[in-house]
Design an enzyme around this catalytic site. Structure first.
Site, PDB file in Angstrom:
ATOM      1  N   TYR A 234       0.780  -1.193   0.022  1.00 24.39           N
ATOM      2  CA  TYR A 234      -0.066   0.053  -0.162  1.00 24.39           C
ATOM      3  C   TYR A 234       0.798   1.271   0.108  1.00 24.39           C
ATOM      4  O   TYR A 234       0.750   2.177  -0.893  1.00 24.39           O
ATOM      5  CB  TYR A 234      -1.053   0.012   1.232  1.00 24.39           C
ATOM      6  CG  TYR A 234      -1.694   1.264   1.562  1.00 24.39           C
ATOM      7  CD1 TYR A 234      -2.452   1.984   0.493  1.00 24.39           C
ATOM      8  CD2 TYR A 234      -1.380   2.250   2.624  1.00 24.39           C
ATOM      9  CE1 TYR A 234      -3.317   3.021   0.704  1.00 24.39           C
ATOM     10  CE2 TYR A 234      -1.761   3.384   2.905  1.00 24.39           C
ATOM     11  CZ  TYR A 234      -2.787   3.530   2.068  1.00 24.39           C
ATOM     12  OH  TYR A 234      -3.517   4.974   2.291  1.00 24.39           O
ATOM     13  N   LYS A 238       1.592   3.994  -2.978  1.00 27.14           N
ATOM     14  CA  LYS A 238       1.546   5.504  -2.852  1.00 27.14           C
ATOM     15  C   LYS A 238       2.743   6.323  -2.964  1.00 27.14           C
ATOM     16  O   LYS A 238       2.669   7.437  -3.511  1.00 27.14           O
ATOM     17  CB  LYS A 238       0.916   5.768  -1.424  1.00 27.14           C
ATOM     18  CG  LYS A 238      -0.431   5.158  -1.091  1.00 27.14           C
ATOM     19  CD  LYS A 238      -1.563   5.632  -1.790  1.00 27.14           C
ATOM     20  CE  LYS A 238      -2.118   6.951  -1.230  1.00 27.14           C
ATOM     21  NZ  LYS A 238      -3.471   7.391  -1.898  1.00 27.14           N
TER      22      LYS A 238
HETATM   23  N1  NAP Z   1      -8.149   6.271   6.122  1.00 27.89           N
HETATM   24  C1  NAP Z   1      -6.909   6.464   6.510  1.00 27.89           C
HETATM   25  O1  NAP Z   1      -6.770   6.501   7.662  1.00 27.89           O
HETATM   26  C2  NAP Z   1      -5.752   7.224   5.544  1.00 27.89           C
HETATM   27  C3  NAP Z   1      -4.688   7.648   6.137  1.00 27.89           C
HETATM   28  C4  NAP Z   1      -3.806   8.217   5.241  1.00 27.89           C
HETATM   29  C5  NAP Z   1      -4.176   8.533   3.887  1.00 27.89           C
HETATM   30  N2  NAP Z   1      -5.433   7.826   3.104  1.00 27.89           N
HETATM   31  C6  NAP Z   1      -5.574   8.060   2.024  1.00 27.89           C
HETATM   32  O2  NAP Z   1      -6.839   9.100   1.852  1.00 27.89           O
HETATM   33  C7  NAP Z   1      -7.254   8.875   0.877  1.00 27.89           C
HETATM   34  C8  NAP Z   1      -8.742   8.397   0.972  1.00 27.89           C
HETATM   35  O3  NAP Z   1      -8.838   7.373   1.894  1.00 27.89           O
HETATM   36  P1  NAP Z   1     -10.374   6.847   2.409  1.00 27.89           P
HETATM   37  O4  NAP Z   1      -9.882   6.533   3.823  1.00 27.89           O
HETATM   38  O5  NAP Z   1     -11.314   7.955   2.223  1.00 27.89           O
HETATM   39  O6  NAP Z   1     -10.493   5.446   1.806  1.00 27.89           O
HETATM   40  P2  NAP Z   1     -11.813   4.739   1.510  1.00 27.89           P
HETATM   41  O7  NAP Z   1     -12.869   4.890   2.605  1.00 27.89           O
HETATM   42  O8  NAP Z   1     -11.161   3.373   1.462  1.00 27.89           O
HETATM   43  O9  NAP Z   1     -12.221   5.310   0.139  1.00 27.89           O
HETATM   44  C9  NAP Z   1     -11.531   4.888  -0.946  1.00 27.89           C
HETATM   45  C10 NAP Z   1     -12.282   5.344  -2.146  1.00 27.89           C
HETATM   46  O10 NAP Z   1     -11.475   5.116  -3.361  1.00 27.89           O
HETATM   47  C11 NAP Z   1     -12.462   4.568  -4.216  1.00 27.89           C
HETATM   48  N3  NAP Z   1     -11.944   3.640  -5.542  1.00 27.89           N
HETATM   49  C12 NAP Z   1     -11.227   2.799  -5.085  1.00 27.89           C
HETATM   50  N4  NAP Z   1     -10.787   1.985  -6.418  1.00 27.89           N
HETATM   51  C13 NAP Z   1     -11.182   2.767  -7.055  1.00 27.89           C
HETATM   52  C14 NAP Z   1     -11.198   2.971  -8.785  1.00 27.89           C
HETATM   53  N5  NAP Z   1     -10.629   1.739  -9.228  1.00 27.89           N
HETATM   54  N6  NAP Z   1     -11.893   3.848  -9.429  1.00 27.89           N
HETATM   55  C15 NAP Z   1     -12.681   4.608  -8.714  1.00 27.89           C
HETATM   56  N7  NAP Z   1     -12.591   4.805  -7.371  1.00 27.89           N
HETATM   57  C16 NAP Z   1     -12.099   3.976  -6.383  1.00 27.89           C
HETATM   58  C17 NAP Z   1     -13.528   3.810  -3.457  1.00 27.89           C
HETATM   59  O11 NAP Z   1     -14.509   3.418  -4.431  1.00 27.89           O
HETATM   60  P3  NAP Z   1     -15.634   2.098  -4.157  1.00 27.89           P
HETATM   61  O12 NAP Z   1     -16.759   2.492  -3.021  1.00 27.89           O
HETATM   62  O13 NAP Z   1     -16.201   1.742  -5.460  1.00 27.89           O
HETATM   63  O14 NAP Z   1     -14.842   1.123  -3.434  1.00 27.89           O
HETATM   64  C18 NAP Z   1     -13.655   4.678  -2.267  1.00 27.89           C
HETATM   65  O15 NAP Z   1     -14.663   5.704  -2.742  1.00 27.89           O
HETATM   66  C19 NAP Z   1      -6.835   7.498  -0.050  1.00 27.89           C
HETATM   67  O16 NAP Z   1      -5.987   8.081  -0.998  1.00 27.89           O
HETATM   68  C20 NAP Z   1      -5.855   6.833   1.156  1.00 27.89           C
HETATM   69  O17 NAP Z   1      -4.706   6.366   0.598  1.00 27.89           O
HETATM   70  C21 NAP Z   1      -6.187   7.252   4.051  1.00 27.89           C
END
Ligand code: NAP
Length: 384
Positions: A234, A238
């Site tokens: 992951y 990134k």
């Molecule tokens: N959560 C954390 O603690 C955390 C920490 C640091 C950084 N981040 C970063 O922050 C960002 C958002 O994280 P989050 O927690 O909101 O993640 P999340 O809840 O898992 O949401 C991921 C989103 O990406 C979409 N997605 C995945 N594959 C896709 C594709 N092929 N085409 C279009 N959409 C797609 C998913 O759509 P579906 O509904 O279709 O699956 C979902 O809407 C990400 O870049 C993540 O790496 C997260």
């Protein structure tokens, strides 16, 4: 920055937002609509086969959520028409060229109108197959860059990343950009195009057998990521997405947000909202498994600081970055974390979990709950 200043910057803007069915981006959509009702348009790219399915996903997975309750109360019976006037679902897939947008006329409108792109789509599943993670997290950024390059009026391309691209370094350090052809420590060569080929099993100059060997290692042991200085597929994917972005820095108005773990909302739109439980290793999984009595041992130093940020703080910081960056056009990497200002030691988390589950939900025990919380507290805060 004053909320009024942020709202002013968003006035009459058109956004393209990916990942809006995800945790953070849907809160971001709600906040933009609440803070800046005259925002022009939010194009929400969601994974769907056609426009009707995309619209249905936005309706059921975003618009109907509790987080929209204050906007629902404000607009009453006009809420639905007001919402659809501002929000346009787009069927697509970031892993595909042109983001998989099949409607050519719609794609042209997006390129013509978009001022700000917020790219939050990613897979945060730490155990996902390497080729799948590469396609979404790394190729997804390549595809969004290609779209951004064609936007006529782009002011900002904001990319969601993770604080953990900083490898295993500790202490205070610069949020330095990552460069292609370099591992994190600068010791070994890293060729992204070769990695992307490996994901597809067709790297030039690498035998098919070697592709599968590396693929297996990456898939099963994360060794391949560690070889280059990153701890998981992951984080590695990134990091590579940041490298692709950095190559475009002189050509496009790019900013990267590196954030740490995110948990439920602190205040907005109301306290305690969270959605879904993520893959292994995230804080929400620890908490729920502890509450269910599955997590009885957590090896580690109780004084270790874990960095978690409430989701609404992430959203507010993101809006400030959008506002600041579009005004100042400076800076590339922004960091959202808590450990400098408000450090949380593991022991504090353990005490809080113990208090919460014993005081509020422990009554479940007699009603078929699968276990009981580990008794960290009676061990003087020492981990079992
Ligand atoms: N959560 C954390 O603690 C955390 C920490 C640091 C950084 N981040 C970063 O922050 C960002 C958002 O994280 P989050 O927690 O909101 O993640 P999340 O809840 O898992 O949401 C991921 C989103 O990406 C979409 N997605 C995945 N594959 C896709 C594709 N092929 N085409 C279009 N959409 C797609 C998913 O759509 P579906 O509904 O279709 O699956 C979902 O809407 C990400 O870049 C993540 O790496 C997260």
């Amino acid at each position: 920055m004053e909320p009024a200043g942020v709202a002013e910057r968003l006035h009459n803007k058109t956004f393209l937002i990916t990942g809006a069915t995800g945790f953070i981006a849907k809160l971001l959509v709600e906040k933009i609509l609440r803070l800046q009702p005259p925002v022009k348009m939010l194009y929400l790219l969601v994974r769907a086969g056609d426009q009707a399915s995309a619209t249905e996903r936005v309706r059921s997975e975003i618009m109907q959520l509790q987080i929209f309750r204050s906007l629902r109360e404000k607009y009453q019976k006009h809420f639905s028409s007001w919402f659809w006037d501002k929000v346009y679902p787009v069927a697509g897939d970031v892993a595909l060229k042109n983001l998989g947008i099949g409607d050519v006329a719609l794609a042209k409108d997006i390129l013509k109108e978009t001022d700000i792109i917020i790219h939050m789509a990613a897979t945060v599943n730490f155990r996902e197959r390497y080729d799948k993670v590469l396609a979404i997290n790394t190729m997804g950024v390549k595809h969004i860059i290609e779209i951004a390059s064609q936007c006529a009026n782009l002011e900002l391309l904001l990319l969601g990343s993770t604080a953990y691209v900083n490898g295993k370094e500790s202490g205070i350090m610069l949020e330095k950009p990552l460069h292609q052809y370099r591992s994190y420590d600068g010791q070994s060569d890293l060729d992204i195009s070769e990695e992307l080929g490996i994901g597809r099993g067709e790297a030039q100059g690498v035998s098919l057998q070697e592709c599968f060997r590396r693929y297996y290692k990456m898939h099963h042991e994360d060794d391949w990521a560690r070889k280059f200085g990153w701890m998981s597929t992951y984080v590695f994917t990134k990091a590579m997405s940041e490298m692709l972005a950095y190559e475009q820095i002189l050509r496009l108005p790019i900013a990267i947000i590196r954030r740490t773990s995110t948990t439920s909302t602190w205040k907005e739109p109301f306290p305690g909202w969270i959605e879904g439980i993520k893959s292994v290793s995230t804080i929400d999984t620890w908490i729920t498994n502890y509450g269910k009595g599955h997590l009885k041992v957590l090896p580690g130093d109780v004084t270790t600081v874990i960095d978690i940020v409430p989701a609404d703080t992430v959203v507010n910081a993101t809006l400030c970055i959008i506002s600041y960056h579009t005004r100042a056009q400076s800076g590339l990497i922004y960091h959202i974390g808590s450990s400098m200002r408000n450090p949380l030691e593991i022991v504090e988390l353990l005490h809080t979990m113990f208090r919460y589950f014993t005081e509020t939900v422990y009554w479940c025990k007699g009603r078929g709950n699968q276990g009981e919380p580990a008794d960290f507290a009676s061990n003087n805060g020492q981990l079992l």
